[in-house]
Design a protein around this motif. Structure first.
Motif, PDB file in Angstrom:
ATOM      1  N   LEU A  20       0.807  -1.231  -0.070  1.00  0.00           N
ATOM      2  CA  LEU A  20      -0.006  -0.108  -0.073  1.00  0.00           C
ATOM      3  C   LEU A  20       0.776   1.378   0.206  1.00  0.00           C
ATOM      4  CD1 LEU A  20      -2.539   1.573   0.144  1.00  0.00           C
ATOM      5  CD2 LEU A  20      -2.704   1.048   2.743  1.00  0.00           C
ATOM      6  N   CYS A  21       1.896   1.309   0.822  1.00  0.00           N
ATOM      7  CA  CYS A  21       3.086   2.387   0.673  1.00  0.00           C
ATOM      8  C   CYS A  21       3.614   2.283  -0.701  1.00  0.00           C
ATOM      9  CB  CYS A  21       3.947   2.148   1.723  1.00  0.00           C
ATOM     10  SG  CYS A  21       3.330   2.291   3.559  1.00  0.00           S
ATOM     11  N   THR A  22       3.806   1.566  -1.143  1.00  0.00           N
ATOM     12  CA  THR A  22       4.519   1.478  -2.642  1.00  0.00           C
ATOM     13  C   THR A  22       3.326   2.131  -3.488  1.00  0.00           C
ATOM     14  OG1 THR A  22       6.049  -0.191  -2.029  1.00  0.00           O
ATOM     15  CG2 THR A  22       5.762   0.266  -4.169  1.00  0.00           C
ATOM     16  N   TRP A  23       2.364   1.783  -3.423  1.00  0.00           N
ATOM     17  CA  TRP A  23       1.265   2.278  -4.294  1.00  0.00           C
ATOM     18  C   TRP A  23       1.151   3.740  -4.163  1.00  0.00           C
ATOM     19  CZ3 TRP A  23      -3.328   4.389  -3.487  1.00  0.00           C
ATOM     20  CH2 TRP A  23      -4.277   4.673  -4.629  1.00  0.00           C
ATOM     21  N   LEU A  24       0.939   4.090  -2.967  1.00  0.00           N
ATOM     22  CA  LEU A  24       0.875   5.597  -2.634  1.00  0.00           C
ATOM     23  C   LEU A  24       1.946   6.262  -3.248  1.00  0.00           C
ATOM     24  CD1 LEU A  24      -0.468   5.426   0.899  1.00  0.00           C
ATOM     25  CD2 LEU A  24      -1.980   6.138  -1.088  1.00  0.00           C
ATOM     26  N   VAL A  25       3.205   5.964  -3.015  1.00  0.00           N
ATOM     27  CA  VAL A  25       4.303   6.631  -3.478  1.00  0.00           C
ATOM     28  C   VAL A  25       4.493   6.548  -5.111  1.00  0.00           C
ATOM     29  CG1 VAL A  25       6.961   6.417  -3.444  1.00  0.00           C
ATOM     30  CG2 VAL A  25       5.770   6.004  -1.438  1.00  0.00           C
ATOM     31  N   MET A  70      11.960   4.460   2.716  1.00  0.00           N
ATOM     32  CA  MET A  70      10.769   5.367   3.199  1.00  0.00           C
ATOM     33  C   MET A  70      11.489   6.633   3.899  1.00  0.00           C
ATOM     34  SD  MET A  70       7.670   5.944   3.233  1.00  0.00           S
ATOM     35  CE  MET A  70       6.976   4.643   2.365  1.00  0.00           C
ATOM     36  N   SER A  71      12.443   6.284   4.828  1.00  0.00           N
ATOM     37  CA  SER A  71      13.146   7.595   5.452  1.00  0.00           C
ATOM     38  C   SER A  71      13.760   8.408   4.476  1.00  0.00           C
ATOM     39  CB  SER A  71      14.255   6.940   6.190  1.00  0.00           C
ATOM     40  OG  SER A  71      14.747   7.950   6.916  1.00  0.00           O
ATOM     41  N   GLY A  72      14.303   8.129   3.307  1.00  0.00           N
ATOM     42  CA  GLY A  72      14.770   9.101   2.331  1.00  0.00           C
ATOM     43  C   GLY A  72      13.756   9.957   1.743  1.00  0.00           C
ATOM     44  N   LEU A  73      12.522   9.101   1.525  1.00  0.00           N
ATOM     45  CA  LEU A  73      11.472   9.785   0.982  1.00  0.00           C
ATOM     46  C   LEU A  73      10.673  10.770   1.657  1.00  0.00           C
ATOM     47  CD1 LEU A  73       9.424   9.894  -1.571  1.00  0.00           C
ATOM     48  CD2 LEU A  73       8.021   8.215  -0.301  1.00  0.00           C
ATOM     49  N   GLU A  82       1.712   6.603  -7.219  1.00  0.00           N
ATOM     50  CA  GLU A  82       0.848   7.502  -7.467  1.00  0.00           C
ATOM     51  C   GLU A  82       1.382   8.812  -7.236  1.00  0.00           C
ATOM     52  OE1 GLU A  82      -2.324   7.189  -9.039  1.00  0.00           O
ATOM     53  OE2 GLU A  82      -1.645   5.043  -9.181  1.00  0.00           O
ATOM     54  N   LEU A  83       2.161   9.094  -6.250  1.00  0.00           N
ATOM     55  CA  LEU A  83       2.593  10.639  -5.974  1.00  0.00           C
ATOM     56  C   LEU A  83       3.622  10.900  -6.961  1.00  0.00           C
ATOM     57  CD1 LEU A  83       2.337  13.109  -4.133  1.00  0.00           C
ATOM     58  CD2 LEU A  83       3.989  11.668  -2.583  1.00  0.00           C
ATOM     59  N   ARG A  84       4.649  10.031  -7.196  1.00  0.00           N
ATOM     60  CA  ARG A  84       5.693  10.188  -8.134  1.00  0.00           C
ATOM     61  C   ARG A  84       4.980  10.583  -9.581  1.00  0.00           C
ATOM     62  NH1 ARG A  84      10.935   8.616  -7.408  1.00  0.00           N
ATOM     63  NH2 ARG A  84      10.824   7.736  -9.515  1.00  0.00           N
ATOM     64  N   ALA A  85       4.103  10.001 -10.003  1.00  0.00           N
ATOM     65  CA  ALA A  85       3.641  10.269 -11.377  1.00  0.00           C
ATOM     66  C   ALA A  85       2.939  11.482 -11.466  1.00  0.00           C
ATOM     67  CB  ALA A  85       2.290   9.327 -11.509  1.00  0.00           C
ATOM     68  N   LEU A  86       2.885  12.532 -10.141  1.00  0.00           N
ATOM     69  CA  LEU A  86       2.432  13.775 -10.028  1.00  0.00           C
ATOM     70  C   LEU A  86       3.494  14.735  -9.705  1.00  0.00           C
ATOM     71  CD1 LEU A  86      -0.989  13.369  -8.505  1.00  0.00           C
ATOM     72  CD2 LEU A  86      -0.616  13.589 -10.802  1.00  0.00           C
ATOM     73  N   CYS A  87       4.367  14.418  -9.050  1.00  0.00           N
ATOM     74  CA  CYS A  87       5.508  15.266  -8.472  1.00  0.00           C
ATOM     75  C   CYS A  87       6.655  14.776  -8.767  1.00  0.00           C
ATOM     76  CB  CYS A  87       5.479  15.128  -7.075  1.00  0.00           C
ATOM     77  SG  CYS A  87       3.981  15.733  -6.296  1.00  0.00           S
ATOM     78  N   PRO A  88       7.858  15.515  -9.117  1.00  0.00           N
ATOM     79  CA  PRO A  88       9.246  15.004  -9.781  1.00  0.00           C
ATOM     80  C   PRO A  88      10.048  14.745  -8.571  1.00  0.00           C
ATOM     81  CG  PRO A  88       8.943  17.466  -9.689  1.00  0.00           C
ATOM     82  CD  PRO A  88       7.552  17.109  -9.253  1.00  0.00           C
ATOM     83  N   LEU A  89       9.899  13.523  -7.807  1.00  0.00           N
ATOM     84  CA  LEU A  89      10.603  13.067  -6.721  1.00  0.00           C
ATOM     85  C   LEU A  89      11.671  12.245  -7.171  1.00  0.00           C
ATOM     86  CD1 LEU A  89       7.613  11.929  -4.446  1.00  0.00           C
ATOM     87  CD2 LEU A  89       8.975  14.090  -4.275  1.00  0.00           C
ATOM     88  N   GLU A  90      12.679  12.199  -6.297  1.00  0.00           N
ATOM     89  CA  GLU A  90      13.977  11.440  -6.673  1.00  0.00           C
ATOM     90  C   GLU A  90      13.916  10.257  -5.841  1.00  0.00           C
ATOM     91  OE1 GLU A  90      17.477  13.736  -5.909  1.00  0.00           O
ATOM     92  OE2 GLU A  90      17.127  15.192  -7.215  1.00  0.00           O
ATOM     93  N   GLU A  91      13.411  10.209  -4.664  1.00  0.00           N
ATOM     94  CA  GLU A  91      13.320   9.105  -3.898  1.00  0.00           C
ATOM     95  C   GLU A  91      12.347   8.068  -4.346  1.00  0.00           C
ATOM     96  OE1 GLU A  91      15.667   8.075  -1.836  1.00  0.00           O
ATOM     97  OE2 GLU A  91      16.847   9.989  -1.545  1.00  0.00           O
ATOM     98  N   ASP A  92      12.422   6.684  -4.043  1.00  0.00           N
ATOM     99  CA  ASP A  92      11.510   5.881  -4.588  1.00  0.00           C
ATOM    100  C   ASP A  92      11.172   4.736  -3.628  1.00  0.00           C
ATOM    101  OD1 ASP A  92       9.433   4.639  -5.711  1.00  0.00           O
ATOM    102  OD2 ASP A  92      10.644   3.888  -7.425  1.00  0.00           O
ATOM    103  N   LEU A 125       1.209  10.029   3.738  1.00  0.00           N
ATOM    104  CA  LEU A 125       1.379   9.691   2.037  1.00  0.00           C
ATOM    105  C   LEU A 125       0.202   9.698   1.393  1.00  0.00           C
ATOM    106  CD1 LEU A 125       3.372   6.549   2.218  1.00  0.00           C
ATOM    107  CD2 LEU A 125       4.289   8.784   1.741  1.00  0.00           C
ATOM    108  N   SER A 126      -1.077   9.515   2.001  1.00  0.00           N
ATOM    109  CA  SER A 126      -2.217   9.666   1.109  1.00  0.00           C
ATOM    110  C   SER A 126      -2.838  11.368   1.331  1.00  0.00           C
ATOM    111  CB  SER A 126      -3.535   9.145   2.249  1.00  0.00           C
ATOM    112  OG  SER A 126      -3.672   9.443   3.475  1.00  0.00           O
ATOM    113  N   SER A 127      -2.448  12.184   2.222  1.00  0.00           N
ATOM    114  CA  SER A 127      -2.657  13.663   2.201  1.00  0.00           C
ATOM    115  C   SER A 127      -1.753  14.271   0.807  1.00  0.00           C
ATOM    116  CB  SER A 127      -2.369  14.269   3.609  1.00  0.00           C
ATOM    117  OG  SER A 127      -1.060  13.900   4.048  1.00  0.00           O
ATOM    118  N   GLU A 128      -0.553  13.540   0.925  1.00  0.00           N
ATOM    119  CA  GLU A 128       0.243  14.370  -0.010  1.00  0.00           C
ATOM    120  C   GLU A 128      -0.255  13.948  -1.154  1.00  0.00           C
ATOM    121  OE1 GLU A 128       3.382  15.974   0.261  1.00  0.00           O
ATOM    122  OE2 GLU A 128       2.531  16.436   2.130  1.00  0.00           O
ATOM    123  N   LEU A 129      -0.816  12.992  -1.800  1.00  0.00           N
ATOM    124  CA  LEU A 129      -1.245  12.243  -2.876  1.00  0.00           C
ATOM    125  C   LEU A 129      -2.442  13.113  -3.196  1.00  0.00           C
ATOM    126  CD1 LEU A 129      -1.283  10.490  -5.205  1.00  0.00           C
ATOM    127  CD2 LEU A 129      -2.260   8.772  -3.798  1.00  0.00           C
TER     128      LEU A 129
END
Length: 346
Positions: free
Chosen positions: A48-53, A82-85, A55-65, A118-122
């Motif tokens: 679930l955390c991976t799915w939220l991340v 997750m700590s890096g993200l 979805e978030l990476r598809a909208l935001c230019p994040l380096e961490e995964d 993560l959900s609020s960020e997404l």
């Protein structure tokens, strides 16, 4: 992104509201609680955390995964990623950003807090994406989708879709029309050629294969079109064709413009292919010749066909001829010249 807007409870309420308003597959409040209770060692929690991340990476230019944990040995790697993200997202909760990395998600409360964050960020990223003006690429995709829907309605004999009609309603009407037409056909009459259910990774691999085949087909098609152009130009070289050049070009150009170098075959054609497309029919069969035969195929040569030769084993090799040594040069011997043997003078 959503740190100053949504708290823990606020993000939870907004997630529930988005789900009720058709947010598109967003997890429910009960799902968050159940997954958080299982803890970080649960595959459901990491997935679930991976799915939220993702979805978030598809909208935001994040380096961490973040990658899901496939087993107990991957849990520590998941927590480090997750700590890096969270550091990149500037998470405001000390319980998720301070202390031992492997001890931050030991309690269900911290796991639930991570899911809420993560959900609020997404959800905030989705709201921001709605406010952005569409890019030219998105506009082209929208136009292409509208054109495809119009073609579907036209093929099914349906009236042209109203621009103000919601897409779900239009898709429901199309599904009802197709179901009605399929009910009139015998069973397995329109069985699909592709019956396997592919994963996302398999679809990506299939898309790469399609790209390679598309480039190869485009190269071959361009080569054949170039050969066709050269062949047509050769007909203009004769003296008789000079007076009819304009008429020949007038008849040829409309056909030539219809030949495109790019292929129009997409993965949608693969999904639409039926089982009957896999039947191989010879080009010389009767059913094929009924559609391809023309008057020029009925011209037969009468009498025996003349032998044009050209077989290498029947060609005589050239015989050497001898010449006298020229004055002022030479290598002390006769100079040989290879060529056809001339006739002797009488």
């Amino acid at each position: 992104l959503g740190r100053g807007v949504y708290g823990v409870a606020g993000g939870l309420r907004f997630a529930a509201g988005m789900e009720g308003a058709g947010g598109g597959g967003f997890p429910s409040i009960e799902t968050f609680a159940e997954v958080a209770e299982a803890g970080v060692s649960s595959p459901q929690f990491t997935s679930l955390c991976t799915w939220l991340v993702s979805e978030l990476r598809a909208l935001c230019p994040l380096e961490e995964d973040v990658s899901p944990a496939c087993g107990p040995e991957d849990v520590e790697t998941f927590q480090i990623e997750m700590s890096g993200l969270l550091g990149e997202l500037r998470c405001p909760y000390p319980s998720l950003t301070t202390g031992d990395v492997t001890a931050r998600l030991r309690t269900p409360e911290n796991c639930l807090q991570l899911l809420y964050f993560l959900s609020s960020e997404l959800l905030a990223a989705r709201l921001q994406a709605r406010k952005r003006p569409p890019s030219p690429e998105q506009k082209n995709r929208s136009k292409e989708a509208v054109r495809e829907l119009q073609l579907i309605c036209q093929a099914l004999g349906m009236p042209e879709a109203d621009p103000g009609c919601p897409v779900p309603q239009l898709m429901a009407d199309i599904e009802a029309k197709i179901s009605g037409l399929l009910s009139t056909l015998p069973p397995e009459h329109m069985a699909p050629l592709m019956k396997s259910i592919l994963t996302s990774e398999q679809w990506k691999a299939l898309e790469k294969i399609h790209g390679v085949l598309l480039a190869e087909y485009q190269f071959r098609r361009c080569m054949m079109i170039t050969r066709f152009d050269v062949t047509v130009k050769s007909f203009h070289w004769s003296e008789r064709a000079k007076d009819r050049g304009a008429a020949m070009s007038k008849a040829f150009q409309p056909l030539r413009k219809s030949l495109q170098g790019d292929s129009q075959v997409t993965l949608a054609h693969l999904l639409a292919a039926r089982e009957n497309i896999s039947c191989i029919i010879k080009t010389s069969s009767g059913s094929s010749r009924d559609k391809t035969s023309c008057a020029i195929n009925k011209v037969l040569m009468t009498g025996s066909v003349p032998d044009r030769g050209g077989r290498p084993n029947e060609i005589e090799p050239p015989m050497p001829t001898w010449e006298k040594r020229r004055e002022g040069g030479g290598d002390g011997g006769g100079h040989r010249r290879w060529g056809k043997k001339g006739k002797k003078k009488k």
